[in-house]
Design a protein around this motif. Structure first.
Motif, PDB file in Angstrom:
ATOM      1  N   ASP A  47       0.523  -1.161  -0.131  1.00 36.20           N
ATOM      2  CA  ASP A  47       0.255  -0.034   0.094  1.00 36.20           C
ATOM      3  C   ASP A  47       0.922   1.199  -0.150  1.00 36.20           C
ATOM      4  N   GLN A  48       2.017   1.182  -0.762  1.00 33.69           N
ATOM      5  CA  GLN A  48       3.006   2.511  -0.547  1.00 33.69           C
ATOM      6  C   GLN A  48       3.281   2.771  -1.921  1.00 33.69           C
ATOM      7  N   PRO A  49       2.571   3.491  -2.649  1.00 29.81           N
ATOM      8  CA  PRO A  49       3.068   4.026  -3.965  1.00 29.81           C
ATOM      9  C   PRO A  49       4.572   4.539  -4.204  1.00 29.81           C
ATOM     10  N   GLY A  50       5.175   4.096  -5.077  1.00 27.15           N
ATOM     11  CA  GLY A  50       6.547   4.489  -5.362  1.00 27.15           C
ATOM     12  C   GLY A  50       7.446   3.649  -4.823  1.00 27.15           C
ATOM     13  N   LEU A  51       6.858   2.696  -3.609  1.00 22.88           N
ATOM     14  CA  LEU A  51       7.874   1.800  -3.082  1.00 22.88           C
ATOM     15  C   LEU A  51       7.562   0.375  -3.065  1.00 22.88           C
ATOM     16  N   GLY A  52       6.404   0.019  -2.658  1.00 24.62           N
ATOM     17  CA  GLY A  52       5.693  -1.154  -2.722  1.00 24.62           C
ATOM     18  C   GLY A  52       4.306  -1.193  -2.868  1.00 24.62           C
ATOM     19  N   LEU A  53       3.856  -1.373  -3.849  1.00 26.58           N
ATOM     20  CA  LEU A  53       2.231  -1.192  -4.198  1.00 26.58           C
ATOM     21  C   LEU A  53       1.816  -2.490  -4.930  1.00 26.58           C
ATOM     22  N   ARG A  54       0.829  -2.943  -4.620  1.00 31.70           N
ATOM     23  CA  ARG A  54      -0.086  -3.931  -5.333  1.00 31.70           C
ATOM     24  C   ARG A  54      -1.044  -3.127  -6.264  1.00 31.70           C
ATOM     25  N   ASN A  55      -0.840  -3.254  -7.559  1.00 27.86           N
ATOM     26  CA  ASN A  55      -1.587  -2.504  -8.291  1.00 27.86           C
ATOM     27  C   ASN A  55      -3.070  -3.169  -8.898  1.00 27.86           C
ATOM     28  N   PRO A  56      -4.016  -2.712  -9.132  1.00 33.84           N
ATOM     29  CA  PRO A  56      -5.415  -3.231  -9.155  1.00 33.84           C
ATOM     30  C   PRO A  56      -5.366  -4.351 -10.242  1.00 33.84           C
ATOM     31  N   ASP A  57      -4.349  -4.680 -11.259  1.00 29.85           N
ATOM     32  CA  ASP A  57      -4.049  -5.819 -12.043  1.00 29.85           C
ATOM     33  C   ASP A  57      -3.443  -6.891 -11.424  1.00 29.85           C
ATOM     34  N   GLY A  58      -2.989  -6.692 -10.147  1.00 27.19           N
ATOM     35  CA  GLY A  58      -2.110  -7.838  -9.462  1.00 27.19           C
ATOM     36  C   GLY A  58      -0.857  -7.616  -9.591  1.00 27.19           C
ATOM     37  N   THR A  59      -0.268  -6.739 -10.469  1.00 25.06           N
ATOM     38  CA  THR A  59       1.189  -6.654 -10.401  1.00 25.06           C
ATOM     39  C   THR A  59       1.665  -5.752  -9.511  1.00 25.06           C
TER      40      THR A  59
END
Length: 276
Positions: A47-59
């Motif tokens: 849940d940290q954009p730019g660092l560690g983020l699970r995108n809506p498509d699962g990537t």
């Protein structure tokens, strides 16, 4: 002595071979998550954009994800062989100690108390606590300007929250469960600023261009490391080798610029790894 037919002997031999093989398979690299030698389990934030983020498509995306992926490659694993496991701050040591992950790359500050429970490779990034405000804010310019009863948000039980309590008692500190909740409160005017490590704030700023800005100088030092099993010296050395190769090859700066550059953060000089 009982006599065995040929098929019976084969079955007994197969059972013995299986019994011998199972303990070795369970302890193979990639054991965090079940002992599958064809995958590696890596912990990071989701849940940290730019660092560690699970995108809506699962990537997965972010600087920590890119560092973790590069290290996995140096250990012999392709991106397709990585299993990502969400690693909230309060659960990181437990995930490592219980063999649920092979290593964790998740804005994981190296501290003496944590080193009593796990080992760290790195650091792979040095950052510091900073402030995020709305783009149109003009009266918050750094930590000292918070003292005039400004409403500041951080996460419950975090190092940044504790630092504010200890050093800036004139601040109205509000503690939420997640930084994304703090960002939402900042967006709607419920609070005046959010504090945590600068690179975490940069990720949120980059996610919503023109909405927020980082102000003031950093007022702490955080050394991010890759957490792994206590006393696994061989693995730590391999990960340190991978970090050094990533830094010297230019891949480290490329990953930083791609993920955090949009927030206006200039890539720092990569830190020297600690070969303790």
């Amino acid at each position: 002595m009982p006599s065995f037919s040929m098929p019976s002997r084969r079955r007994v031999a197969a059972a013995i071979a299986l019994a011998v093989a199972v303990p070795f398979a369970a302890t193979a690299c990639g054991g965090g998550g079940g002992g599958d030698e064809n995958k590696i389990v890596i912990g990071t934030k989701f849940d940290q954009p730019g660092l560690g983020l699970r995108n809506p498509d699962g990537t997965m995306s972010g600087f920590d994800v890119d560092v973790a992926t590069y290290v996995a490659g140096e250990l012999g694993y392709s991106p397709e062989q990585i299993e990502w496991k969400e690693s909230p701050s309060g659960q990181r040591e437990t995930l490592i100690q219980n063999d649920q992950v092979d290593y964790i790359v998740a804005t994981y500050s190296i501290t003496d108390s944590r080193k009593e429970k796990v080992d760290f490779a790195g650091p792979y990034l040095v950052t510091g606590q900073s402030l995020l405000v709305r783009e149109d804010n003009t009266d918050i310019t750094g930590a000292a300007s918070l003292q005039n009863n400004k409403r500041l948000c951080s996460v419950s039980g975090s190092t940044p929250a504790q630092k504010i309590k200890d050093e800036y008692p004139g601040v109205q500190l509000q503690q939420y469960d997640t930084y994304s909740a703090c960002i939402e409160a900042l967006k709607n005017g419920a609070i005046d600023a959010v504090t945590t490590d600068e690179v975490i704030l940069a990720g949120y700023a980059a996610q919503t261009p023109g909405a927020f800005k980082i102000v003031g100088d950093t007022f702490s030092e955080e050394r991010y490391g890759i957490g792994l099993k206590k006393d696994d010296t061989e693995m730590r050395n391999k990960i340190n080798d991978a970090i050094e190769k990533m830094e010297s090859s230019g891949a480290w700066k490329e990953a930083f610029d791609k993920n955090l550059g949009p927030a206006g953060i200039t890539a720092p000089t990569p830190p020297q790894v600690d070969r303790y």
